[in-house]
Scaffold this motif. Structure first.
Motif, PDB file in Angstrom:
ATOM      1  N   LEU A   1       0.834  -1.212   0.000  1.00 52.35           N
ATOM      2  CA  LEU A   1       0.000   0.000   0.000  1.00 52.35           C
ATOM      3  C   LEU A   1       0.867   1.260   0.000  1.00 52.35           C
ATOM      4  O   LEU A   1       0.616   2.221  -0.745  1.00 52.35           O
ATOM      5  CB  LEU A   1      -0.901   0.000   1.236  1.00 52.35           C
ATOM      6  N   ARG A   2       1.903   1.243   0.840  1.00 54.92           N
ATOM      7  CA  ARG A   2       2.762   2.417   0.919  1.00 54.92           C
ATOM      8  C   ARG A   2       3.449   2.685  -0.410  1.00 54.92           C
ATOM      9  O   ARG A   2       3.527   3.846  -0.871  1.00 54.92           O
ATOM     10  CB  ARG A   2       3.810   2.189   2.016  1.00 54.92           C
TER      11      ARG A   2
ATOM     12  N   ASN B   1       2.459   1.815  -3.501  1.00 49.28           N
ATOM     13  CA  ASN B   1       1.500   2.295  -4.492  1.00 49.28           C
ATOM     14  C   ASN B   1       1.055   3.721  -4.218  1.00 49.28           C
ATOM     15  O   ASN B   1       0.936   4.547  -5.135  1.00 49.28           O
ATOM     16  CB  ASN B   1       0.283   1.368  -4.525  1.00 49.28           C
TER      17      ASN B   1
ATOM     18  N   VAL C   1      -4.234  -1.177  -4.843  1.00 47.19           N
ATOM     19  CA  VAL C   1      -4.529  -0.548  -3.544  1.00 47.19           C
ATOM     20  C   VAL C   1      -5.803  -1.138  -2.960  1.00 47.19           C
ATOM     21  O   VAL C   1      -5.875  -1.468  -1.774  1.00 47.19           O
ATOM     22  CB  VAL C   1      -4.641   0.981  -3.702  1.00 47.19           C
TER      23      VAL C   1
ATOM     24  N   GLN D   1      -5.136  -4.667  -1.727  1.00 47.78           N
ATOM     25  CA  GLN D   1      -4.382  -4.669  -0.481  1.00 47.78           C
ATOM     26  C   GLN D   1      -5.238  -4.200   0.688  1.00 47.78           C
ATOM     27  O   GLN D   1      -5.124  -4.710   1.813  1.00 47.78           O
ATOM     28  CB  GLN D   1      -3.124  -3.800  -0.611  1.00 47.78           C
ATOM     29  N   MET D   2      -6.126  -3.223   0.438  1.00 44.94           N
ATOM     30  CA  MET D   2      -7.034  -2.765   1.496  1.00 44.94           C
ATOM     31  C   MET D   2      -7.974  -3.890   1.907  1.00 44.94           C
ATOM     32  O   MET D   2      -8.249  -4.098   3.105  1.00 44.94           O
ATOM     33  CB  MET D   2      -7.830  -1.557   1.001  1.00 44.94           C
TER      34      MET D   2
END
Length: 470
Positions: A264-265, A267, A293, A296-297
């Motif tokens: 996430l970080r 992207n 994203v 991953q969320m």
């Protein structure tokens, strides 16, 4: 009394035990000493009475004493050795040898002199206050007008009192020594018997001070103290194991969270750099970044949900149990599985089965089993679901699980080496096992009969019909 009990409770346990032992021994010794003293007193008095009854005074001596008292002779008889002899008539007149203290005449003595009773045995005092044991009987006396007179023969009670006093002092000294010895022995026994309790106390204080759960108390014997020591050792071992599992859970959770957070970080930094520099990301690449994203969320939210589920207590039945239809829960989970694997064919054969469980937790467990089947099924594969006689089976046609990996599939965060590239946290089957066990059931994985895929089986106790009134 209340104050005494309060002060007694304030004493240390070993002092209370020693005091109780000393008190019990003191009472026992006092009872034995009193019994011994009274028995000895009775025996001595019986011996004295027997001696008085057998010590009849010679008739010539009595005649001499009677004549002296009547004044017919001026020569007093010599004293009767060891005894006090006294003549008593029916009017209570006393005749005694010179220099001898007269005995108090009792009504029993007069009754003997009158002839209304044969003899009398009693205690009396002399005019000087000396306690005497007196035996009175009738005997004929030469010179007496009536032909007979009562004779009282007495011996001092000091023959009994002095030995009894000596015996009382001896018993007192022996009792005191016995009580002191009992107190010392009680203190020693209490100290020896409570040594394991002291060790337990020291171990608890050490654990509270240092949080060192590796402390163990040596266990000897099979008594209550040994059982207490075993219980403490078992408790510290359980707490240590629980703390180790908690630390392992935190470490594993941190490791699993790091992957989606890092992705996430990365992207988000790419998107932010694009906005900061004004260099637009191609639409296809931007769409791929946004999809990554979102994925991953979703994975992060699923992992957090799994961790929340595992953070609940391990006690049986943590939530309210209800009678639920397992076939309805399985049907709802199948709808979700079809949405996650639209290209898969899912066949279901569900017969009614009612169980007692926590509805939300049971649905999550069934969903996790179906998610695993969807995840490992090949494209356009088939998943077969059946519910018969309380056993829910889910069979996929994926690569299967090697036999050496089957014992580990229900461990937290464990993932097969071949599945580590797939999304997931390794918590799903652990949650399934926990939920099924809390509902009183069993869960297991086994290779498919033809070797193609895996069969997950959940068996829960229940009935094909709902209970009356549901």
């Amino acid at each position: 009394m209340t104050g005494t009990l309060r002060r007694l409770r304030a004493l240390p346990l070993r002092s209370r035990l020693a005091l109780l032992v000393a008190t019990a021994v003191a009472l026992a010794v006092a009872a034995v000493a009193a019994a011994c003293w009274f028995v000895t007193r009775v025996q001595l008095q019986q011996q004295l009475d027997t001696s008085l009854r057998s010590s009849k005074v010679d008739g010539r001596y009595l005649s001499s004493l009677y004549n002296y008292c009547q004044g017919t002779t001026a020569v007093p008889p010599r004293p009767f050795t060891g005894y006090t002899v006294q003549l008593v008539d029916s009017q209570g007149t006393v005749c005694i040898t010179p220099r001898a203290a007269a005995l108090t005449v009792s009504p029993a003595d007069i009754a003997v002199a009158e002839g209304t009773q044969p003899d009398a045995l009693h205690s009396a005092r002399t005019e000087s206050g000396t306690r005497m044991r007196v035996y009175t009987y009738v005997t004929p006396v030469s010179g007496d007008t009536t032909g007979s007179i009562a004779v009282s023969i007495a011996r001092p009670m000091s023959e009994i009192d002095n030995p009894l006093t000596t015996l009382a002092w001896v018993l007192l000294v022996v009792s005191g020594v016995g009580v002191l010895g009992a107190g010392a022995a009680g203190l020693w026994v209490a100290r020896t018997g409570l040594r394991p309790v002291d060790e337990l106390t020291q171990a608890v204080e050490h654990v509270a001070r240092t949080e060192d759960l590796s402390v163990r108390i040596p266990v000897e014997g099979e008594d209550e103290i040994a059982r207490l020591s075993r219980s403490f050792n078992s408790m510290t071992a359980s707490v240590a194991s629980s703390r180790d599992r908690q630390a392992q859970l935190i470490a594993d959770a941190g490791h699993e969270l790091r992957t989606p957070l890092t992705s996430l970080r990365t992207n988000i930094e790419l998107l932010a750099r694009s906005d900061d520099t004004g260099r637009a990301i191609p639409p296809d690449d931007r769409r791929a970044l946004m999809n990554s994203v979102k994925a991953q969320m979703t994975e992060l939210a699923s992992l957090i949900g799994d961790l929340q589920e595992l953070s609940r207590p391990d006690a049986p039945n943590p939530g309210p149990l209800q009678v639920v239809a397992l076939h309805d829960i399985a049907d709802t989970a199948l709808e979700r599985a079809r949405l996650r694997g639209p290209e898969l064919t899912i066949r279901a054969d569900l017969t009614p089965w009612y169980v007692r469980a926590e509805p939300a937790a049971l649905e999550r467990a069934v969903v996790n089993v179906l998610d695993n089947a969807v995840k490992f099924s090949p494209p356009r594969g088939t998943i077969e679901v059946a519910l018969r006689n309380g056993e829910l089976t889910v069979r996929d046609h994926g690569p299967g699980i090697p036999a050496e990996e089957l014992p580990h599939v229900f461990e937290r965060f464990w993932r097969s080496p071949s599945a580590r590239q797939l999304p997931g946290s390794g918590l799903g089957l652990s949650i399934v096992a926990r939920t099924v066990q809390q509902s009183g059931g069993e869960v297991g994985l086994r290779p498919a009969p033809d070797g193609d895929g895996t069969v997950a089986a959940i068996r829960l106790p229940g009935a094909p019909q709902p209970p009356p009134g549901l």
